[in-house]
Design an enzyme around this catalytic site. Structure first.
Site, mmCIF file in Angstrom:
data_model
loop_
_atom_site.group_PDB
_atom_site.id
_atom_site.type_symbol
_atom_site.label_atom_id
_atom_site.label_comp_id
_atom_site.label_asym_id
_atom_site.label_seq_id
_atom_site.Cartn_x
_atom_site.Cartn_y
_atom_site.Cartn_z
ATOM 1 N N ASP A 1 58.037 36.416 31.488
ATOM 2 C CA ASP A 1 59.321 36.166 30.863
ATOM 3 C C ASP A 1 59.296 34.725 30.334
ATOM 4 O O ASP A 1 58.380 33.959 30.606
ATOM 5 C CB ASP A 1 60.490 36.423 31.826
HETATM 6 C C1 BGC Z 1 64.877 37.294 28.906
HETATM 7 C C2 BGC Z 1 64.007 38.422 28.453
HETATM 8 C C3 BGC Z 1 63.791 38.328 26.962
HETATM 9 C C4 BGC Z 1 63.151 36.999 26.668
HETATM 10 C C5 BGC Z 1 62.794 36.796 25.203
HETATM 11 C C6 BGC Z 1 64.379 35.941 28.406
HETATM 12 O O1 BGC Z 1 65.312 34.943 28.614
HETATM 13 O O2 BGC Z 1 64.967 37.293 30.311
HETATM 14 O O3 BGC Z 1 64.593 39.648 28.815
HETATM 15 O O4 BGC Z 1 63.029 39.396 26.500
HETATM 16 O O5 BGC Z 1 64.042 35.978 27.045
HETATM 17 O O6 BGC Z 1 63.893 36.590 24.433
#
Ligand code: BGC
Length: 768
Positions: free
Chosen positions: A303
């Protein structure tokens, strides 16, 4: 050995490769004869490509950057940006996120393909969570449809539109089960149940990926966040997750397994720790379980920044150590920590990371690129004509309207105010959300245009027969949309009440739209109160004092504790954040052009103190008082145990009757049990019912829930029509995971319940 055509071509290609050393590699030849070969398998091509790559280039594939700058506009500025571009040219980037639109994607892809040594195309990832520009209902709302075909179609529409805008990979579906309405991200999931969640995970993965990933209309999906993120303590985002093994295996993991079995190409790990080990550095989750036991052959992306956050967690001693822990644990791609690209080469040289892990991660990523068709045509997703004809088209809007109306849940219709007659009424529409054209889009709508949804007011105005007047009453939130925080909720301004009261007084019916602004749920938007925010409760009570004929339309991204409304307001419609066509969908339900069919995918509590609240809880040693008035049993002294509205609940404008259950006790013959029930529409209009089956394993070596959803079927019935529904229960439904994650089917007695929601008492028993 028989030298057939395949082997001949294979050896020919390999010979060609060996005839050119690494530096003099003729890339044009290599691409034509190897990378685009129609006879070599993807695995063979990946392995031949890896043979040509330096350690640094392999690490480059593991690096994902975000691109928040304009490629086609003015020259990007800033050190970080120029470093990113330099790395693109050096083949040190495997994927970008947040670059979208054919023009921008094309510009970046060209750098990778035309300016780097090997010209390996990039993956373009984006959070296509519930639509790209044309927005479907938020995922929890779609889950309320219990309509797997419609959910699959919605993901397909999203894939079609996103792929026409250059995207080839979505960070969806989020398959985190959650039982905590405080957690802002429940809006992104399928609710509290692992069985429903697994079916929906499959539908979404299939919708995004289709049956041919190399088609320009399909994109790679990503099951996230592996694992335990939905169990953040106290529902506070990013908090620790401490979960027992029974819950991990039986509740949290099944939707991930379903996504894997549906062929999902990627997984994303989580910001959180699971029982003390950050998911990003968790070898058990990523290697032992996902890659080894489940045989997942796609790749895992971290993540955002979650590799470097392992230092903050107190798990890694410094950033370099974080990179080491993450790659060794099986995190294949680094999203925006910038640590793989800066640390891995020296970690390999120091012997702290095996090159085999890097090679395996790169192989997994390259494989997905081949499967997407990017080596055949890196610009496959970059067609401006396609973009022009697909993005925002009428066909897409028709599709999102269809799933939007199916997502609406009728919670109460006590005096049958609904459906409203289409003529002759004076209707007051009250509430800031009723006229809002942005909030209905919901959170996670990065590419959508603000102000582009059909508001509830507009949807109602599209029906011309009644007279409609609007008064805002009160703002839900003031301040910058997109960054609404608790402080910006309107908790004081009641100046609009007067106008709303006078309008309500002179109207036959009041339609009130209350709830949460889109930006009050989603990532980072946990709430410690789950009632109507701001002065909305006061507004509701003030209007109720002058006109009791209220249709309350809730707009929210999570279950709300609306006990007062449930007791007083005669009609309540759960309208979530329904996307671009929100107002039209709601108007169709309000006027009866669509008979509501949604069922709650998450329990609605009576009050916050009940949370986490879920239907599939275990029994306790003290489930009820032995003597009346006794205090020593599992309960609250100031609240009931039961929810306000249970899981699986939702009304229709018609009524369904269930006949007695028939159970065939034939498990010993063919290892399956059949459960049969007749369902009749006893009302006056066509309707859709979701027939639900719950099982209780009466006693087991690990305590089982009081009931667990193990089957459902959605049927449409004309007035007076009866349908026979047969559920077949096999070991897949009858078993459970023990605390080591092994599937067990234990002999013994089962109770089976079938009915309209999770509280059904239509019951039978059988033995296996
Ligand atoms: C989120 C993810 C997301 C990623 C990219 C993160 O803050 O937890 O679910 O896909 O950002 O935007």
């Amino acid at each position: 050995m028989k030298l057939n055509r395949f082997y001949f071509l294979f050896f020919f290609s390999v010979l060609q490769l060996f005839s050119c050393n690494e530096k003099q590699l003729d890339i044009t030849d290599f691409k034509a004869n190897v990378l685009k070969s129609t006879t070599l398998s993807v695995d063979q091509k990946v392995s031949l490509l890896l043979d040509q790559m330096t350690l640094e280039e392999k690490i480059g594939q593991l690096n994902q950057y975000s691109g928040f700058w304009d490629f086609t506009g003015p020259t990007p500025e800033g050190e970080e940006v120029s470093q990113k571009i330099k790395n693109l040219k050096n083949g040190m980037v495997g994927s970008m996120l947040n670059v979208s639109g054919v023009e921008d994607v094309l510009a970046v892809q060209k750098i990778a393909v035309e300016e780097s040594r090997l010209g390996i195309p990039l993956l373009f990832g984006f959070d296509v969570i519930h639509g790209f520009k044309t927005i479907s209902p938020i995922p929890i709302a779609e889950a309320a449809s219990w309509n797997l075909d419609a959910i699959q179609a919605s993901a397909q529409v999203a894939a079609k539109e996103a792929s026409a805008s250059g995207i080839n990979w979505t960070f969806a579906p989020m398959v985190d089960v959650s039982r905590d309405a405080r957690w802002g991200r429940v809006m992104e999931g399928a609710g509290e149940d692992p069985y429903l969640g697994s079916k929906i995970a499959r539908a979404r993965v299939t919708g995004f990926q289709g049956d041919d990933l190399s088609s320009p209309s399909t994109i790679a999906a990503c099951a996230k966040h592996f694992a335990g993120y939905g169990f953040v303590e106290a529902g506070r985002d990013y908090n620790t997750a401490d979960v027992g093994t029974s819950t991990l295996h039986n509740i949290i993991l099944p939707p991930f397994k379903a996504a894997k079995e549906a062929g999902v190409k990627t997984f994303m790990n989580s910001f959180t720790d699971l029982n003390g080990i950050p998911a990003t550095g968790n070898t058990y989750l990523q290697r032992d379980l996902l890659k080894n036991k489940w045989n997942f052959d796609g790749f895992v992306v971290s993540d955002w920044g979650s590799i470097s956050e392992m230092v903050t967690h107190g798990y890694a001693k410094d950033k370099k150590h974080a990179a080491q822990l993450a790659i060794n644990a099986g995190s294949d791609m680094d999203m925006e920590s910038h640590l793989y690209v800066t640390q891995l080469a020296s970690l390999v040289k120091e012997g702290k990371v095996s090159e085999a892990f890097i090679e395996d991660a790169a192989a997994r990523i390259l494989k997905v690129k081949f499967e997407l068709g990017l080596f055949d045509d890196p610009y496959l997703y970059c067609n401006t004509d396609r973009q022009g004809s697909i993005v925002g088209s009428k066909a897409l809007h028709d599709s999102v309207l269809d799933i939007a109306k199916k997502s609406i849940v009728l919670l109460k219709n006590q005096t049958n105010i609904l459906p409203l007659p289409k003529q002759g009424l004076r209707i007051a529409v009250i509430g800031a959300l009723a006229a809002d054209k942005t909030s209905p889009l919901g959170n996670w709508t990065l590419a959508a245009d603000a102000n582009s949804a059909v508001s509830l007011l507009e949807g109602l105005q599209n029906y011309k027969g009644n007279s409609i007047a609007y008064a805002k009453g009160a703002d839900v939130a003031v301040g910058k949309v997109g960054f609404v925080s608790e402080l910006e909720i309107n908790t004081t301004d009641t100046s609009g009440f007067k106008e709303a009261v006078s309008l309500a007084k002179k109207s036959d019916v009041v339609i009130m739209s209350l709830g949460e602004h889109a930006m009050q749920s989603g990532e980072g938007r946990s709430r410690a109160n789950i009632d109507l925010p701001g002065v909305q409760q006061e507004l509701l009570e003030t209007i109720y004092a002058v006109n009791k004929n209220i249709v309350l339309v809730l707009n929210n991204g999570r279950p709300l504790a609306v006990q007062w409304a449930a007791q007083h307001i005669p009609t309540i419609v759960e309208g979530w954040h329904l996307g671009s066509q929100s107002g039209n969908a709601l108007a169709q339900v309000i006027y009866g052009d669509y008979n509501p069919s949604g069922k709650l995918p998450m329990s609605f509590p009576r009050s916050l103190g009940q949370v986490p609240l879920y239907y599939n809880n275990k029994n306790t040693g003290r489930p009820s008082p032995v003597n009346p008035g006794e205090v020593f049993w599992t309960h609250y002294i100031d609240q009931k145990n039961t929810p306000l509205y249970p899981f699986g609940y939702g009304l229709s404008y018609t009524k369904f009757e269930y006949d007695t259950l028939l159970v065939s006790n034939t498990y010993s013959d063919n290892k399956q049990i059949e459960v049969i029930v007749d369902v009749t529409n006893i009302g006056k209009r066509q309707g859709v019912e979701t027939v639900q089956l719950y099982l209780k394993d009466v006693y087991a070596s690990v305590i089982r829930p009081l009931r667990s959803l193990k089957g459902f079927e959605q049927i449409s019935l004309q007035p007076g029509e009866t349908k026979k529904i047969t559920f077949t229960l096999t070991d897949n439904e009858l078993g459970f995971y023990d605390n080591q994650g092994n599937w067990l089917v234990e002999p013994g007695s089962f109770d089976v319940f079938v009915g309209t929601d999770s509280t059904t008492e239509i019951k039978s028993t059988f033995k296996i």
